[in-house]
Scaffold this motif. Sequence first.
Motif, PDB file in Angstrom:
ATOM      1  N   ASP A  14       6.219  -4.755  -6.454  1.00 44.33           N
ATOM      2  CA  ASP A  14       6.074  -4.514  -5.019  1.00 44.33           C
ATOM      3  C   ASP A  14       4.637  -4.845  -4.606  1.00 44.33           C
ATOM      4  N   LEU A  15       4.455  -6.022  -4.033  1.00 44.95           N
ATOM      5  CA  LEU A  15       3.106  -6.449  -3.670  1.00 44.95           C
ATOM      6  C   LEU A  15       2.559  -5.700  -2.461  1.00 44.95           C
ATOM      7  N   ALA A  16       3.428  -5.122  -1.641  1.00 54.51           N
ATOM      8  CA  ALA A  16       2.932  -4.266  -0.556  1.00 54.51           C
ATOM      9  C   ALA A  16       2.276  -3.018  -1.135  1.00 54.51           C
ATOM     10  N   ALA A  17       2.865  -2.478  -2.204  1.00 57.01           N
ATOM     11  CA  ALA A  17       2.263  -1.316  -2.868  1.00 57.01           C
ATOM     12  C   ALA A  17       0.918  -1.690  -3.464  1.00 57.01           C
ATOM     13  N   ILE A 383       2.945  -6.543   9.478  1.00 60.00           N
ATOM     14  CA  ILE A 383       2.096  -6.363  10.650  1.00 60.00           C
ATOM     15  C   ILE A 383       1.227  -5.126  10.490  1.00 60.00           C
ATOM     16  N   GLY A 384       1.789  -4.051   9.952  1.00 60.52           N
ATOM     17  CA  GLY A 384       1.057  -2.810   9.803  1.00 60.52           C
ATOM     18  C   GLY A 384      -0.047  -2.869   8.759  1.00 60.52           C
TER      19      GLY A 384
END
Length: 386
Positions: A14-17, A383-384
């Motif tokens: 999970d690259l967002a993590a 976006i966040g």
Amino acid sequence: MNETAPFRVRAEIDLAALRANVRALRAHAPDAAFMAVVKADAYGHGMVPCAKAAVQAGAAWIGTATPEEALALRAAGLPGRIMCWLWTPGGPWREGVEAGLDMSVSAPWALEEVTAAAREAGRTARIQLKADTGLGRNGCMPADWPELVAASLRAEAEGLVRVTGLWSHFACADEPGHPSIAAQLTVFREMVAYAEGEGIRPEVRHIANSPATLTLPETHFDLVRPGIAMYGVSPSPEVGTPEDFGLRPVMTLTASLAHVKHAPGGHGVSYGHHYVTPGATTLGLVPAGYGDGIPRHASGTAPVLVDGKWRTVAGRVAMDQFVVDLGGDEPEVGAEAVLFGPGDRGEPTAEDWAQAAGTIAYEIVTRIGSRVPRVYVNERPGIGEM
């Protein structure tokens, strides 16, 4: 590979993590630059995708152990500052000079090789002098530091090198209050002061690894070098969980059950029959083994989430597979077995596996082998995140 078919085993990354972890770690050291350490294939997570994600989240530097890792990052198009520190005689110094790497030097032999490479390449090499402040691995001993500093200054005067950094590494930063921490920090300050007093003008001074970044603000200097914490694994479980530090595990390791069958009581399971069914039960076959990096030391102890329940590895982990006792439950063949992940769904974590195998969570994630496909999710910042 049929992307619509279930995976035998997969590591979801999970690259967002990871990006969130970088931002959280940067908040712990707001006045220092951030080096994302991606050695050992980013601790098993995939070096190039993780390096790119870290840069997206604000990492100004990338760190690797070997020059081959650093050169591979350059070949993959990673710009900016890349540092590598584990050199051996005859290493690819010239390639490092030409790729604009920051290369660590711990001894006169390394300085001699990098200056020769700079002459051959016809350009100035960027080097960082490593001090052994008490870890006892690589790095220049305090007694030898004046000689290395003097030789580096001579090489700078010839235009062969530019000393871009002075650095060291902690032995016990994951044990807050350990007397070696203050002792090493004192030695580091003394060695930096000596080098600067002689005329070295480093861009960065750095000693803080993951635990020091999180718990020792006095160690942050100009740059911090988080490694394992960037992947959402606590560097010091005794001090805090990933959640305590504002981190989220990046890797989730799952497999598809390859077989589910009924077995009578007294039936031996796997090599050596170290597990014998205590009564009539069902057995599930997980198609992953030590050939995939599943630790054999976790035989008979490690947890796996199957059909909403924690199961335990039954008997020995083999090269390609292991068994769990399902206790009479009958999940479908192909059902998901979650070995470890963030823990959101009640699944075990890498730390749970580390405890079961008598090791550290660093090893659990890093040892997952190349036979296990990495599947990247959230590759682009949302976006966040911006």
